[in-house]
Write a protein that holds these residues in place. Structure first.
Motif, PDB file in Angstrom:
ATOM      1  N   GLY A  60     -26.099   0.837  25.454  1.00 15.29           N
ATOM      2  CA  GLY A  60     -26.132  -0.548  25.930  1.00 15.29           C
ATOM      3  C   GLY A  60     -25.748  -1.511  24.828  1.00 15.29           C
ATOM      4  O   GLY A  60     -25.007  -1.173  23.900  1.00 15.29           O
ATOM      5  N   ARG A  61     -26.293  -2.738  24.936  1.00 13.92           N
ATOM      6  CA  ARG A  61     -25.877  -3.815  24.027  1.00 13.92           C
ATOM      7  C   ARG A  61     -26.237  -3.539  22.572  1.00 13.92           C
ATOM      8  O   ARG A  61     -25.385  -3.629  21.690  1.00 13.92           O
ATOM      9  N   ILE A  62     -27.495  -3.167  22.314  1.00 12.81           N
ATOM     10  CA  ILE A  62     -27.892  -3.017  20.906  1.00 12.81           C
ATOM     11  C   ILE A  62     -27.207  -1.807  20.276  1.00 12.81           C
ATOM     12  O   ILE A  62     -26.900  -1.810  19.083  1.00 12.81           O
ATOM     13  N   PRO A  94     -34.440   1.483  27.229  1.00 10.60           N
ATOM     14  CA  PRO A  94     -35.555   0.590  27.595  1.00 10.60           C
ATOM     15  C   PRO A  94     -36.873   1.091  26.985  1.00 10.60           C
ATOM     16  O   PRO A  94     -37.077   2.305  26.806  1.00 10.60           O
ATOM     17  N   ASN A  95     -37.763   0.150  26.703  1.00 10.84           N
ATOM     18  CA  ASN A  95     -38.961   0.410  25.885  1.00 10.84           C
ATOM     19  C   ASN A  95     -39.800   1.622  26.314  1.00 10.84           C
ATOM     20  O   ASN A  95     -40.233   2.410  25.479  1.00 10.84           O
ATOM     21  N   SER A  96     -40.027   1.777  27.611  1.00 10.78           N
ATOM     22  CA  SER A  96     -40.950   2.837  28.038  1.00 10.78           C
ATOM     23  C   SER A  96     -40.326   4.219  27.895  1.00 10.78           C
ATOM     24  O   SER A  96     -41.019   5.223  28.027  1.00 10.78           O
ATOM     25  N   CYS A 113     -35.955   4.653  15.963  1.00  8.82           N
ATOM     26  CA  CYS A 113     -36.277   4.184  17.311  1.00  8.82           C
ATOM     27  C   CYS A 113     -36.306   2.663  17.344  1.00  8.82           C
ATOM     28  O   CYS A 113     -36.885   2.026  16.470  1.00  8.82           O
ATOM     29  N   GLU A 114     -35.717   2.091  18.372  1.00  3.88           N
ATOM     30  CA  GLU A 114     -35.701   0.630  18.503  1.00  3.88           C
ATOM     31  C   GLU A 114     -37.119   0.083  18.698  1.00  3.88           C
ATOM     32  O   GLU A 114     -38.034   0.790  19.098  1.00  3.88           O
ATOM     33  N   LYS A 115     -37.270  -1.196  18.396  1.00  5.72           N
ATOM     34  CA  LYS A 115     -38.517  -1.919  18.667  1.00  5.72           C
ATOM     35  C   LYS A 115     -38.485  -2.390  20.113  1.00  5.72           C
ATOM     36  O   LYS A 115     -37.383  -2.565  20.636  1.00  5.72           O
ATOM     37  N   PRO A 116     -39.593  -2.633  20.770  1.00 11.30           N
ATOM     38  CA  PRO A 116     -40.922  -2.212  20.376  1.00 11.30           C
ATOM     39  C   PRO A 116     -40.992  -0.693  20.424  1.00 11.30           C
ATOM     40  O   PRO A 116     -40.322  -0.060  21.237  1.00 11.30           O
ATOM     41  N   TYR A 138     -36.903  -2.162  12.680  1.00 14.00           N
ATOM     42  CA  TYR A 138     -37.218  -3.563  12.353  1.00 14.00           C
ATOM     43  C   TYR A 138     -36.167  -4.041  11.364  1.00 14.00           C
ATOM     44  O   TYR A 138     -36.388  -4.010  10.149  1.00 14.00           O
ATOM     45  N   ARG A 139     -35.025  -4.508  11.906  1.00 11.66           N
ATOM     46  CA  ARG A 139     -33.898  -4.773  11.008  1.00 11.66           C
ATOM     47  C   ARG A 139     -34.199  -5.908  10.030  1.00 11.66           C
ATOM     48  O   ARG A 139     -33.618  -5.970   8.945  1.00 11.66           O
ATOM     49  N   CYS A 140     -35.141  -6.836  10.367  1.00 11.11           N
ATOM     50  CA  CYS A 140     -35.433  -7.946   9.449  1.00 11.11           C
ATOM     51  C   CYS A 140     -36.085  -7.462   8.148  1.00 11.11           C
ATOM     52  O   CYS A 140     -36.056  -8.170   7.146  1.00 11.11           O
ATOM     53  N   GLU A 196     -32.712  -7.972  35.044  1.00 12.82           N
ATOM     54  CA  GLU A 196     -32.811  -7.220  33.775  1.00 12.82           C
ATOM     55  C   GLU A 196     -33.953  -6.204  33.854  1.00 12.82           C
ATOM     56  O   GLU A 196     -35.030  -6.525  34.391  1.00 12.82           O
ATOM     57  N   TRP A 197     -33.785  -5.016  33.218  1.00 11.39           N
ATOM     58  CA  TRP A 197     -34.900  -4.069  33.131  1.00 11.39           C
ATOM     59  C   TRP A 197     -36.072  -4.679  32.371  1.00 11.39           C
ATOM     60  O   TRP A 197     -37.212  -4.269  32.527  1.00 11.39           O
ATOM     61  N   ARG A 198     -35.797  -5.689  31.558  1.00  6.81           N
ATOM     62  CA  ARG A 198     -36.845  -6.352  30.775  1.00  6.81           C
ATOM     63  C   ARG A 198     -37.891  -7.021  31.674  1.00  6.81           C
ATOM     64  O   ARG A 198     -38.969  -7.374  31.212  1.00  6.81           O
ATOM     65  N   LEU A 199     -37.573  -7.228  32.950  1.00 10.82           N
ATOM     66  CA  LEU A 199     -38.515  -7.872  33.874  1.00 10.82           C
ATOM     67  C   LEU A 199     -39.353  -6.845  34.637  1.00 10.82           C
ATOM     68  O   LEU A 199     -40.175  -7.220  35.472  1.00 10.82           O
ATOM     69  N   ILE A 217     -42.332 -10.103  19.450  1.00  9.57           N
ATOM     70  CA  ILE A 217     -42.689  -9.114  18.427  1.00  9.57           C
ATOM     71  C   ILE A 217     -42.073  -9.476  17.065  1.00  9.57           C
ATOM     72  O   ILE A 217     -42.624  -9.154  16.019  1.00  9.57           O
ATOM     73  N   TYR A 218     -40.929 -10.173  17.081  1.00 14.55           N
ATOM     74  CA  TYR A 218     -40.332 -10.595  15.797  1.00 14.55           C
ATOM     75  C   TYR A 218     -41.268 -11.565  15.075  1.00 14.55           C
ATOM     76  O   TYR A 218     -41.440 -11.483  13.855  1.00 14.55           O
ATOM     77  N   SER A 219     -41.848 -12.507  15.828  1.00 18.43           N
ATOM     78  CA  SER A 219     -42.762 -13.481  15.215  1.00 18.43           C
ATOM     79  C   SER A 219     -44.027 -12.786  14.727  1.00 18.43           C
ATOM     80  O   SER A 219     -44.509 -13.058  13.624  1.00 18.43           O
TER      81      SER A 219
END
Ligand code: NAD
Length: 360
Positions: A41-43, A107-109, A127-130, A156-158, A194-197, A212-214
């Motif tokens: 996907g996008r990331i 997707p997260n799950s 593994c991507e966040k979260p 956590y790329r930051c 979006e699957w995010r919903l 989660i970034y904050s």
């Protein structure tokens, strides 16, 4: 040993400073760690571009439900079509010697299942966040990677990004004096569909995704773990998008030294991701702080103004993250954002949701 408030803050800060210090650098002499990308996907697109620019990493396999898309990307990255897998036959990857590690961009799950399957196939996992959608899954992922003796890093790329690291260093070096308060937010106006919903796929709303970034930034900026957390959540737009997950979350945290943090996240408005840190000798902010390019550090430290735009362009964050993980894999070093770091955020997300009265 009796520690006063300031001593405690300094100790916490030193611990994080050593974890965040960019001392684990990839060497040009390193071989290339081969990655299988799961979920195109996008990331994944940003990550693959970062790997292409890297000195010690390469994409060697793809895992996708869409063979045509995978073949297109395989051509672009010079990957053999024998190294394209479906989700069903993914476990065959154990036999692929060109794959050292797997990058989970689903997707997260789904992170938990594919991390565990990758570990069982003997592959290291980025593994991507979260990290997952609940703490129990995080524990299973850590245990599976330990049992298979493979590395697990959360993307956590930051933690590997120079402007965020500079902000941490200024704080650790005392340029702000005693830090008192942190503010941070990140959000966007989400499209329907979006699957995010979906609670099942995402685990929850914007807190899992961008809040989660904050949360993570407050931890690396203060160098402390939050002691007390209170939170509120709400849905304002009854337009069908928020039947399963919340639209807004705001939360406050108090850290052991007494530093307070105030954060919010939304799926209902364009909300630039930023943080601002206030100390007895001045303030600094990174705004934007969490997107892929255009980061800018500003502040006023003991009366001296600071304004440092970062000229680096996407996919530099992904290149740095991949180079760090490949370096760890090749040299048997523990990554700076291991599974335990992802699990800590999941524990705090759980507490934020409980405080806001959301079932998790
Ligand atoms: P996306 O929707 O663009 O891509 C998801 C991929 O998973 C797609 O290729 C899709 O085909 C595949 N997939 C497999 N099973 C699926 C299913 N049941 N439902 C939906 N898609 C399915 O998502 P994305 O934005 O790339 O996010 C993927 C992961 O990366 C998420 O965990 C997200 O939190 C994380 N992410 C990280 C960053 C970052 O900067 N580190 C940025 C964005 C997303």
């Amino acid at each position: 040993m009796n520690l006063n408030r300031r001593d405690f803050a300094k100790l916490g800060a030193l611990g994080l400073a050593s974890r965040l210090a960019p001392k684990l650098n990839a060497q040009t002499s390193e071989k290339k760690t081969g990655y299988a990308v799961i979920g195109l996907g996008r990331i994944a697109g940003h990550f693959m571009a970062g790997v292409r620019n890297s000195i010690n990493s390469q994409i060697t396999a793809l895992v996708s439900g869409h063979r045509d898309k995978a073949e297109r990307i395989a051509t672009e990255y010079g990957i053999s079509t024998n190294s394209i897998y479906s989700y069903e036959d993914f476990d065959r990857i154990a036999e692929n010697k060109a794959v050292d590690a797997v990058y989970v961009a689903l997707p997260n799950s789904m992170h938990c299942e594919y991390t565990i399957r990758a570990a069982k196939a003997g592959k290291h996992v980025l593994c991507e966040k979260p990290m997952a959608t609940n703490v129990a899954d995080c524990e299973s992922m850590i245990a599976a990677c330990k049992a298979a003796n493979v590395k697990l890093m959360i993307a956590y790329r930051c933690h590997y990004e120079p402007t965020n690291l500079k902000a941490v260093k200024l704080i650790r070096d005392g340029a702000l004096g005693q830090v008192q308060a942190v503010e941070s937010s990140f959000g966007f106006n989400i499209r329907p569909g979006e699957w995010r919903l979906s609670k099942k796929l995402a685990g929850g709303g914007p807190l899992f995704d961008v809040g989660i970034y904050s949360l993570n930034a407050c931890r690396y900026l203060t160098g402390e773990e939050p002691e007390d957390i209170t939170a509120y959540a709400s849905v304002l737009d009854h337009d069908g998008r928020f039947n399963e997950v919340e639209e807004n979350v705001s939360w406050t945290m108090r850290f052991p030294s007494g530093i307070v943090a105030s954060c919010c996240t939304t799926y209902g408005a364009p909300m630039e991701g930023f943080f601002r840190v206030h100390g007895s000798k001045g303030w600094l902010e990174v705004s934007p702080a969490f997107i892929y390019e255009g980061l800018r550090l500003r502040g006023e430290l003991s009366g001296t103004a600071l304004d440092e735009p970062n000229a680096a362009r996407d996919p530099s964050h992904f290149q740095a993250e991949a180079e760090h993980f490949s370096h760890c894999v090749q040299n048997g070093i523990e990554p700076q954002s291991p599974g335990e770091e992802g699990m800590r955020d999941m524990q705090y997300i759980t507490r934020i949701y409980r405080s806001a009265g959301i079932a998790i």
